[in-house]
Motif scaffolding. Sequence first.
Motif, PDB file in Angstrom:
ATOM      1  N   SER A 198       0.859  -1.176   0.000  1.00  0.00           N
ATOM      2  CA  SER A 198       0.000   0.000   0.000  1.00  0.00           C
ATOM      3  C   SER A 198       0.902   1.235   0.000  1.00  0.00           C
ATOM      4  N   PRO A 199       0.732   2.179  -0.928  1.00  0.00           N
ATOM      5  CA  PRO A 199      -0.286   2.173  -1.975  1.00  0.00           C
ATOM      6  C   PRO A 199       0.069   1.163  -3.071  1.00  0.00           C
ATOM      7  N   ARG A 230      -0.731   1.284  -7.012  1.00  0.00           N
ATOM      8  CA  ARG A 230      -1.410   1.921  -8.157  1.00  0.00           C
ATOM      9  C   ARG A 230      -1.253   1.068  -9.410  1.00  0.00           C
TER      10      ARG A 230
END
Length: 417
Positions: free
Chosen positions: A351-352, A354
């Motif tokens: 996390s993150p 994308r």
Amino acid sequence: MPPVLDLADVDLENDVFAKRIPHETFALLRRDAPVWWYDWRGGKGFWCITKHADLVAVSRDTKTFSSEVGGANLEDLDEDARVVRQSMLETDPPRHTRLRGLVGPPFTPRAVKAYELALRELTKEILDRALPLGEFDFIEAIAKELPIRVLARLLGVPESDNQKLIDWGDRMIANTDPDYADVLHDSPESDRYRLLPFRSPAALELFEYAHRIAAERRERPADDLVSKLVHAEIDGERLTEREFDTMFLLLVVAGNETTRQAIAHGMATLMEERHEWDRLQEDPSLISATGADEILRWSTPVLHFRRTATTDVEIRGQAIRAGDKVVIWYVSANFDEEVFDEPLRFDVGRSPNRHVTFGGGGPHYCLGAHLAKLEVQVMFEELLPRIADMELTGPLQRMRTNFTNALKRMPVCVTLA
Ligand code: HEM
């Protein structure tokens, strides 16, 4: 240490991907030649876009990078073939906007959330049948089953036809693998089928099937997607017969093999990375929080799509001419060091994250993204608590294709929890 590659060695043909994903090739391209001209053996060469930021920019700029002009795949299409084979995926706005409006409602996050219970029941049924076998092929017994059953329910086709839909989908999408293709796409004989999607006779069988189902639903509408598609109107206009056929085919192909591969790679990777499996076992809430997304990033079931430049343009200073093919490699962007910390580490808590597994944004962003993610999530939530161990009993086998990240055999034995 992986061999130090030279740009002259870059090879992106099907045979390479039959063995593995060439991550070191993509790392080299990202580092030294992020907009790279590749002399493809199957036809005209193309530009390879390998950086995350560039893939996102190309995906969003449909005016400059068209899906309609040359289609979404590598094949060079003559105008007659382009027109008859065109599905929603191969259109640009405004035509795309109209088609997407017709097919969109059952795929919104809210609509998908409403299937969760049914989807979980289906998953349990599949596992109840497969796991007691002890030894089986994970793809055949588990990974293949869930996506097609969910899709059949959505479309409103009888479950007894599932196997037919799976076979048609496999024959089309694996059109470069001799185990599946009727006629190999990269052989001269496939020219006979150039007016059919994927140059595959399976498309014709699927179209005939779609006609039959559409005719039935015109007579007797039900609460399903086929009925909605044959009756839906936008500005007083309905889908033409060809638009319906290609939409049906697109849904069967797009919604079937892709999710199967995410599930298969997810399990294959958890078997290899036992500590990550243990993390999910200890804290199952990680699956929905971050684990499903990491499985989707790691598996990247669709390796690339293609656009065509409509005008002369530059990316990172590299001139691209109007008419050139521009290929966006999701499998490279998902491992871009500039976006992902230690990209070659499988981390179920990432996390993150994308990832661009469902596209880089823009109007073609995967219609089934919420559904596919839910399928992956529910499958692992239901599967992991039931098994103490799973091991491969033979080698994983990959499909011969540079289009999808596809496993075709995954023999396993399982110890129940
Ligand atoms: C893990 C599973 C899946 C993956 C990796 C995947 C991947 C993709 C990608 C990369 C695109 C193109 C995005 C773009 O050009 O920006 C796409 C489009 C599409 N996907 Fe998926 N997909 C998956 C599951 C599904 C499912 C379950 C369905 C439907 C039941 C579906 C239906 C579609 C359709 C209809 C399009 C075309 C959208 C358009 O042109 O507007 N996909 N998908």
